[in-house]
Design an enzyme around this catalytic site. Structure first.
Site, PDB file in Angstrom:
ATOM      1  N   ARG A   1      51.666  34.331   4.580  1.00 18.80           N
ATOM      2  CA  ARG A   1      51.985  35.504   5.408  1.00 18.80           C
ATOM      3  C   ARG A   1      51.393  35.348   6.804  1.00 18.80           C
ATOM      4  O   ARG A   1      51.996  35.758   7.797  1.00 18.80           O
ATOM      5  CB  ARG A   1      51.480  36.778   4.724  1.00 18.80           C
ATOM      6  CG  ARG A   1      52.280  37.108   3.472  1.00 18.80           C
ATOM      7  CD  ARG A   1      51.607  38.141   2.618  1.00 18.80           C
ATOM      8  NE  ARG A   1      51.608  39.444   3.239  1.00 18.80           N
ATOM      9  CZ  ARG A   1      50.794  40.434   2.895  1.00 18.80           C
ATOM     10  NH1 ARG A   1      49.891  40.256   1.932  1.00 18.80           N
ATOM     11  NH2 ARG A   1      50.858  41.580   3.506  1.00 18.80           N
TER      12      ARG A   1
ATOM     13  N   LYS B   1      46.491  47.622  10.471  1.00 14.10           N
ATOM     14  CA  LYS B   1      47.457  48.492  11.158  1.00 14.10           C
ATOM     15  C   LYS B   1      47.924  49.653  10.274  1.00 14.10           C
ATOM     16  O   LYS B   1      48.146  50.749  10.770  1.00 14.10           O
ATOM     17  CB  LYS B   1      48.643  47.735  11.764  1.00 14.10           C
ATOM     18  CG  LYS B   1      49.284  46.702  10.916  1.00 14.10           C
ATOM     19  CD  LYS B   1      50.402  46.023  11.651  1.00 14.10           C
ATOM     20  CE  LYS B   1      51.290  45.215  10.734  1.00 14.10           C
ATOM     21  NZ  LYS B   1      50.700  44.691   9.492  1.00 14.10           N
TER      22      LYS B   1
ATOM     23  N   ARG C   1      59.092  42.773  13.302  1.00 15.42           N
ATOM     24  CA  ARG C   1      58.271  41.608  12.974  1.00 15.42           C
ATOM     25  C   ARG C   1      58.909  40.320  13.481  1.00 15.42           C
ATOM     26  O   ARG C   1      58.329  39.251  13.308  1.00 15.42           O
ATOM     27  CB  ARG C   1      58.124  41.511  11.466  1.00 15.42           C
ATOM     28  CG  ARG C   1      56.751  41.954  10.958  1.00 15.42           C
ATOM     29  CD  ARG C   1      56.867  42.005   9.464  1.00 15.42           C
ATOM     30  NE  ARG C   1      55.683  41.784   8.737  1.00 15.42           N
ATOM     31  CZ  ARG C   1      55.077  42.740   8.019  1.00 15.42           C
ATOM     32  NH1 ARG C   1      55.494  43.983   8.070  1.00 15.42           N
ATOM     33  NH2 ARG C   1      54.052  42.442   7.274  1.00 15.42           N
TER      34      ARG C   1
END
Ligand code: AMP
Length: 210
Positions: free
Chosen positions: A167, A13, A88
């Site tokens: 992550r 991204k 997020r």
């Protein structure tokens, strides 16, 4: 155009955000880059964020929401912006709504987890300006050197395999629910991340038109 780019860490991204930013002449805003810069310069925010980033965890919502509020208030965002890596979590998306920020499209760039791990192991970033490269998919013109500023290319601390797995876990639990959140608004578009950056860009630009 006001855009959000969603996707797992390493889905590409950041690279797409930079390309679209140049094409549409609107700023690309990466909370990750802002946080890394704050850590490098040792600001209070950087000190707060550092342990979360290094452990592959998310920085607390109030910290990143503060960063975005300040950044979006700048003049260069008046004609549009690309949010790369924000929101997020659901509370971050709700905060954006509460701020009255209009979003036109949300592009989710999707890459299978196995690919992500492979990609992250080859990712390199410029220690000076933060530009991102890959030893196989996005090589610099001169090995080990940034095309933009000639800085040294290094592996990000949080790109080591163990932290990448954490992550990814955080992405599935905290960030993926945002797809549903934006699906309901009719603004979500899915782009399958391709091997070649240019192919992903073509699909991303198509998604922006539909
Ligand atoms: P990125 O470069 O986007 O992968 O971000 C690197 C790290 O910065 C993440 O692993 C988080 O620790 C932190 N970070 C960046 N954006 C956010 C966000 N929107 N919410 C919480 N933490 C973030």
């Amino acid at each position: 155009m006001n855009l959000i780019l969603l996707g797992a860490p390493g889905a590409g991204k950041g690279t797409q955000a930079e390309i679209i930013s140049n094409k549409l002449s609107i700023p690309s805003i990466s909370t990750g880059n802002i946080i890394r810069e704050a850590i490098k310069t040792g600001t209070d925010m950087g000190k707060k964020a550092q342990e979360f980033v290094n452990a592959g965890k998310l920085v607390p919502d109030d910290v990143v929401i503060g960063i975005i509020k300040e950044r979006l208030s700048k003049d260069d965002c008046k004609n549009g912006f690309i949010l790369d890596g924000f929101p997020r979590t659901i509370p971050q998306a709700e905060a954006l709504d509460k701020m009255g920020v209009r979003i036109d499209k949300v592009i989710s760039i999707e890459v299978p987890d196995e690919k992500i791990v492979e990609r992250m192991s080859g990712r390199r970033v410029c220690e000076n300006c933060g530009a991102s490269y890959h030893i196989k998919y996005k090589k610099p013109l001169v090995e080990g050197k940034c095309d933009l500023c000639d800085g040294n290319l290094i592996r990000r601390k949080d790109d080591d395999p163990e932290t990448v797995l954490e992550r990814l876990r955080v992405y599935h639990v905290e960030t993926k629910p945002l797809k549903d959140y934006y699906q309901k608004t009719g603004k979500l578009r899915i782009v399958e991340g391709q091997e070649e950056v240019a192919d992903t860009t073509r699909l991303t630009l198509q998604a922006l038109e539909n």
